[in-house]
Write a protein that holds these residues in place. Sequence first.
Motif, short mmCIF file in Angstrom:
data_model
loop_
_atom_site.label_atom_id
_atom_site.label_comp_id
_atom_site.label_asym_id
_atom_site.label_seq_id
_atom_site.Cartn_x
_atom_site.Cartn_y
_atom_site.Cartn_z
N HIS A 299 0.85 -1.18 0.00
CA HIS A 299 0.00 0.00 0.00
C HIS A 299 0.90 1.23 0.00
CE1 HIS A 299 -3.49 -2.49 0.71
NE2 HIS A 299 -2.81 -3.13 1.65
N LEU A 300 0.49 2.25 -0.75
CA LEU A 300 1.27 3.49 -0.79
C LEU A 300 1.33 4.10 0.61
CD1 LEU A 300 -0.20 4.98 -4.07
CD2 LEU A 300 2.23 4.52 -3.67
N PRO A 301 2.47 4.74 0.94
CA PRO A 301 2.56 5.39 2.26
C PRO A 301 1.44 6.44 2.40
CG PRO A 301 4.68 5.49 1.10
CD PRO A 301 3.69 4.91 0.14
N GLU A 302 0.95 6.54 3.61
CA GLU A 302 -0.09 7.50 3.97
C GLU A 302 0.16 8.88 3.32
OE1 GLU A 302 -2.46 6.26 5.98
OE2 GLU A 302 -3.51 8.18 6.30
N GLY A 303 -0.82 9.37 2.57
CA GLY A 303 -0.74 10.75 2.06
C GLY A 303 0.21 10.94 0.89
N MET A 304 0.69 9.88 0.25
CA MET A 304 1.61 10.06 -0.87
C MET A 304 1.07 9.35 -2.10
SD MET A 304 5.71 9.47 -1.07
CE MET A 304 5.95 10.46 0.38
N ASP A 305 1.03 10.06 -3.25
CA ASP A 305 0.56 9.37 -4.46
C ASP A 305 1.72 8.64 -5.12
OD1 ASP A 305 1.84 11.07 -6.43
OD2 ASP A 305 0.41 12.60 -5.81
N TYR A 306 1.37 7.75 -6.05
CA TYR A 306 2.39 6.90 -6.66
C TYR A 306 3.46 7.71 -7.37
CZ TYR A 306 4.94 3.75 -9.60
OH TYR A 306 5.97 3.10 -10.21
N GLN A 307 3.02 8.68 -8.17
CA GLN A 307 3.99 9.41 -8.99
C GLN A 307 5.04 10.11 -8.13
OE1 GLN A 307 3.70 8.77 -12.29
NE2 GLN A 307 5.79 9.58 -12.36
N THR A 308 4.60 10.69 -7.03
CA THR A 308 5.54 11.37 -6.14
C THR A 308 6.55 10.38 -5.57
OG1 THR A 308 3.75 12.87 -5.54
CG2 THR A 308 5.68 12.88 -4.10
N LEU A 309 6.04 9.23 -5.11
CA LEU A 309 6.93 8.22 -4.54
C LEU A 309 7.92 7.73 -5.60
CD1 LEU A 309 7.64 6.46 -2.08
CD2 LEU A 309 6.03 4.75 -2.97
N HIS A 310 7.38 7.43 -6.77
CA HIS A 310 8.22 6.95 -7.88
C HIS A 310 9.34 7.95 -8.19
CE1 HIS A 310 9.27 7.05 -12.19
NE2 HIS A 310 9.30 5.75 -12.07
N ASP A 311 8.97 9.22 -8.32
CA ASP A 311 9.95 10.23 -8.74
C ASP A 311 11.02 10.44 -7.67
OD1 ASP A 311 8.37 10.32 -10.96
OD2 ASP A 311 7.62 12.36 -10.63
N LYS A 312 10.58 10.44 -6.42
CA LYS A 312 11.56 10.65 -5.34
C LYS A 312 12.53 9.48 -5.23
CE LYS A 312 9.37 14.06 -2.54
NZ LYS A 312 8.87 14.51 -1.26
N LEU A 313 12.02 8.28 -5.41
CA LEU A 313 12.92 7.11 -5.35
C LEU A 313 13.83 7.08 -6.58
CD1 LEU A 313 10.57 4.37 -3.86
CD2 LEU A 313 12.70 5.23 -2.84
N GLY A 325 -4.06 -1.04 -13.60
CA GLY A 325 -5.48 -0.73 -13.64
C GLY A 325 -5.92 0.04 -12.41
N GLY A 326 -7.00 -0.45 -11.78
CA GLY A 326 -7.57 0.23 -10.64
C GLY A 326 -6.66 0.26 -9.42
N LEU A 327 -5.61 -0.58 -9.42
CA LEU A 327 -4.72 -0.63 -8.26
C LEU A 327 -3.64 0.46 -8.30
CD1 LEU A 327 -4.18 -4.51 -7.98
CD2 LEU A 327 -5.85 -3.08 -6.80
N SER A 328 -3.58 1.21 -9.43
CA SER A 328 -2.49 2.17 -9.61
C SER A 328 -2.57 3.32 -8.60
CB SER A 328 -2.48 2.72 -11.03
OG SER A 328 -3.66 3.46 -11.25
N LYS A 329 -3.76 3.56 -8.04
CA LYS A 329 -3.91 4.68 -7.10
C LYS A 329 -3.60 4.27 -5.66
CE LYS A 329 -6.53 7.95 -9.64
NZ LYS A 329 -5.84 7.46 -10.82
N THR A 330 -3.54 2.97 -5.42
CA THR A 330 -3.41 2.54 -4.03
C THR A 330 -2.14 1.72 -3.73
OG1 THR A 330 -4.73 0.59 -4.52
CG2 THR A 330 -5.91 2.49 -3.64
N LEU A 331 -1.56 1.14 -4.79
CA LEU A 331 -0.46 0.20 -4.56
C LEU A 331 0.82 0.59 -5.28
CD1 LEU A 331 -2.08 -3.33 -5.10
CD2 LEU A 331 -1.68 -2.16 -2.93
N PHE A 332 1.93 0.07 -4.81
CA PHE A 332 3.15 0.03 -5.62
C PHE A 332 3.77 -1.36 -5.44
CE2 PHE A 332 6.68 0.45 -2.51
CZ PHE A 332 5.96 0.79 -1.37
N ARG A 333 4.66 -1.71 -6.36
CA ARG A 333 5.22 -3.06 -6.34
C ARG A 333 6.75 -3.02 -6.34
NH1 ARG A 333 2.20 -5.79 -11.26
NH2 ARG A 333 2.37 -3.68 -12.10
N ILE A 334 7.31 -3.99 -5.62
CA ILE A 334 8.76 -4.14 -5.54
C ILE A 334 9.11 -5.57 -5.95
CG2 ILE A 334 10.76 -4.22 -3.98
CD1 ILE A 334 9.81 -1.41 -4.05
N SER A 335 9.86 -5.67 -7.03
CA SER A 335 10.38 -6.98 -7.44
C SER A 335 11.83 -7.08 -6.99
CB SER A 335 10.27 -7.11 -8.96
OG SER A 335 11.33 -7.91 -9.44
N THR A 336 12.24 -8.28 -6.61
CA THR A 336 13.64 -8.45 -6.17
C THR A 336 14.40 -9.38 -7.10
OG1 THR A 336 12.70 -9.96 -4.51
CG2 THR A 336 13.43 -7.83 -3.74
#
Length: 357
Positions: A299-313, A325-336
């Motif tokens: 789940h995305l950190p409280e109060g942060m949208d995906y694009q902001t998190l993506h760009d900062k990382l 799809g519909g999960l783009s607003k609430t989730l992010f994924r980490i593959s190892t």
Amino acid sequence: MILLNPGPVNLSQRVRNALLGDDLCHREPEFSQLQSGIRQDLLNAYGLDNKTWAAILLTGSGTSAMEAMISSLVPDNGKLLVIENGVYGERLSRIADIHGLKHERMAHTWGEEIRYAELENILTEQKSISHLAVVHHETTTGRLNDIQQIAGICARHEVKVLVDAVSSFGAEEIDFDAWQLAAVAATANKCLHAVPGTSFVVTRRDQLNLSGTRPRTLYLNLASYCNNQDQGGTPFTQSVQCYYALSEALKEFAEQGGWQQRRARYRALAAQVRYGFAALGITPLMTEQASSCVLNAYHLPEGMDYQTLHDKLKEQGFVIYAGQGGLSKTLFRISTMGEINADDMQRLLDAMQQITR
Ligand SMILES: *Cc1c(COP(=O)(O)O)cnc(C)c1O
């Protein structure tokens, strides 16, 4: 840049260097040798006998292997049941639809556990179903579907099982013989750590001859690839440099201890991220038991949208992956997957701490 998206992955220096191999014509014996070596190494990855099984190489991304498998292995007088619990299961249905195969969908919400009892009922009632298609690791959510259980149900009803193992081949258990699988589609650039451009289907040889069914595609016809490749040839130009990389990646894979060691390595990295994130209040979508070793959704950190998190990382050297799809607003994924290590994951956790503080 550290790639935490589910393929393409970070390459080892050794695989990257392999891309610089000699210029090579795909009608020369050196190419035949390279190709036959890769085909054998792919079977060796899961201890398969080459009299029963064939690894068939294609030039294309993982979807080309999915499409080749579905369009080449289900006869006109058969019927396909597709299990969907994410984007890739739905893609299998679209392929069946586009090729005009008789098929039915067993739909689940994304990430839902497959309803095994209902599957058993469907196969009991619908005797016309001859084949079943399912995704092993549903990369949409990180859920690892239980192929052993599904295959057991299918075996009782003499239904042949076609598996999309694009994001699990090389890192999860796939017991081809005991589970009596018919075919598995996969790719070079995920758990095998090579480059995008080569995909493949590992199939039982006796599945290739669909007497009475006309080929549905010219370019993705597995029987024609297999005939050519058994004789050291190829019906069409293959991506030679991708072959070089895959050949080297498979040597590295075997030296590092095969899928068992790769699974152990991915699991350790995934656990490091999972517990590190938990300390920062970032929670996973699924339990460790339900998840693959390859990818976890959070789940995305409280109060942060995906694009902001993506760009900062990304500023700090990490590429993460959005939900689909519909999960783009609430989730992010980490593959190892890929040539990354515990130090990289520690730097990721440090960066995440700084960003979410
Ligand atoms: C990556 C992936 C694919 C194939 O995607 P391509 O973009 O065509 O390589 C298919 N199935 C699953 C489960 C995947 O993770």
